[in-house]
Design a protein around this motif. Structure first.
Motif, mmCIF file in Angstrom:
data_model
loop_
_atom_site.group_PDB
_atom_site.id
_atom_site.type_symbol
_atom_site.label_atom_id
_atom_site.label_comp_id
_atom_site.label_asym_id
_atom_site.label_seq_id
_atom_site.Cartn_x
_atom_site.Cartn_y
_atom_site.Cartn_z
ATOM 1 N N GLN A 114 9.488 -0.612 -6.171
ATOM 2 C CA GLN A 114 8.084 -0.677 -5.755
ATOM 3 C C GLN A 114 7.466 0.725 -5.832
ATOM 4 O OE1 GLN A 114 7.409 -1.642 -1.584
ATOM 5 N NE2 GLN A 114 5.632 -2.864 -2.137
ATOM 6 N N THR A 115 6.286 0.837 -6.458
ATOM 7 C CA THR A 115 5.634 2.139 -6.565
ATOM 8 C C THR A 115 5.152 2.607 -5.196
ATOM 9 O OG1 THR A 115 3.419 1.240 -6.926
ATOM 10 C CG2 THR A 115 4.796 1.627 -8.903
ATOM 11 N N LEU A 116 4.947 3.918 -5.082
ATOM 12 C CA LEU A 116 4.415 4.480 -3.837
ATOM 13 C C LEU A 116 3.067 3.849 -3.507
ATOM 14 C CD1 LEU A 116 4.360 6.496 -1.476
ATOM 15 C CD2 LEU A 116 3.442 8.197 -3.084
ATOM 16 N N SER A 117 2.232 3.658 -4.510
ATOM 17 C CA SER A 117 0.921 3.046 -4.296
ATOM 18 C C SER A 117 1.056 1.646 -3.705
ATOM 19 C CB SER A 117 0.152 2.993 -5.613
ATOM 20 O OG SER A 117 -1.109 2.397 -5.438
ATOM 21 N N ALA A 118 1.923 0.828 -4.281
ATOM 22 C CA ALA A 118 2.129 -0.533 -3.777
ATOM 23 C C ALA A 118 2.738 -0.523 -2.370
ATOM 24 C CB ALA A 118 3.018 -1.322 -4.728
ATOM 25 N N TRP A 119 3.673 0.397 -2.142
ATOM 26 C CA TRP A 119 4.293 0.503 -0.814
ATOM 27 C C TRP A 119 3.251 0.894 0.226
ATOM 28 C CZ3 TRP A 119 4.821 4.599 2.583
ATOM 29 C CH2 TRP A 119 5.637 4.346 3.678
ATOM 30 N N GLU A 120 2.390 1.888 -0.108
ATOM 31 C CA GLU A 120 1.335 2.306 0.828
ATOM 32 C C GLU A 120 0.401 1.146 1.163
ATOM 33 O OE1 GLU A 120 0.611 7.047 0.060
ATOM 34 O OE2 GLU A 120 -0.271 5.657 -1.379
ATOM 35 N N GLN A 121 0.054 0.350 0.164
ATOM 36 C CA GLN A 121 -0.821 -0.797 0.406
ATOM 37 C C GLN A 121 -0.136 -1.836 1.274
ATOM 38 O OE1 GLN A 121 -2.147 -2.197 -3.416
ATOM 39 N NE2 GLN A 121 -3.361 -0.352 -3.814
ATOM 40 N N SER A 122 1.167 -1.999 1.124
ATOM 41 C CA SER A 122 1.871 -3.027 1.892
ATOM 42 C C SER A 122 2.071 -2.643 3.360
ATOM 43 C CB SER A 122 3.243 -3.330 1.254
ATOM 44 O OG SER A 122 4.148 -2.271 1.466
ATOM 45 N N VAL A 123 2.103 -1.344 3.654
ATOM 46 C CA VAL A 123 2.313 -0.907 5.040
ATOM 47 C C VAL A 123 1.019 -0.473 5.710
ATOM 48 C CG1 VAL A 123 4.707 -0.229 4.680
ATOM 49 C CG2 VAL A 123 2.906 1.477 4.431
ATOM 50 N N GLY A 124 -0.022 -0.279 4.921
ATOM 51 C CA GLY A 124 -1.250 0.287 5.464
ATOM 52 C C GLY A 124 -2.230 -0.735 5.827
#
Length: 124
Positions: A114-124
């Motif tokens: 999972q990209t950092l961008s996708a991870w940030e969206q999933s936790v944010g």
């Protein structure tokens, strides 16, 4: 814009460090007045010089990080052995990859891909 596109594609072909998806060779569009063409060339040369300096700076830092053990090579990737502070995810990925620039939000991935961008969206 065609002038810049044509100049950048020609520069990329000349350098030969990247593959180009644009197989067409832009013509450069309508000829620019001499003063405008000169201004565009100054802009391109300034950008190219800044990129060279940025790349050299990141390469020097990368070498130091490998030398002091903060980064180690694991196959084709560099692995951090301790926390290293960078100004942005992109600065960190460019240094780790040995590039002048990089999009850290795409390059950094979790162990499951999972990209950092996708991870940030999933936790944010």
């Amino acid at each position: 814009m065609r002038y810049l596109e044509s100049a950048l594609i020609n520069l990329a072909k000349k350098v030969g460090r990247v593959s180009l998806e644009n197989v067409a060779s832009p013509t450069g569009g309508a000829p620019l007045p001499e003063a405008d063409a000169s201004n565009m060339d100054v802009l391109l040369n300034s950008w190219a010089e800044a990129t060279k300096v940025q790349h050299a700076t990141r390469q020097e830092l990368r070498s130091k990080l490998f030398a002091d053990g903060a980064l180690r090579s694991e196959g084709a990737v560099a692995v951090a052995t301790r926390d290293i502070v960078f100004s942005s995810p992109s600065a960190a990925s460019a240094t780790a990859l040995g590039r002048a620039s990089s999009n850290g939000r795409i390059e950094w991935k979790t162990q499951d891909g999972q990209t950092l961008s996708a991870w940030e969206q999933s936790v944010g």
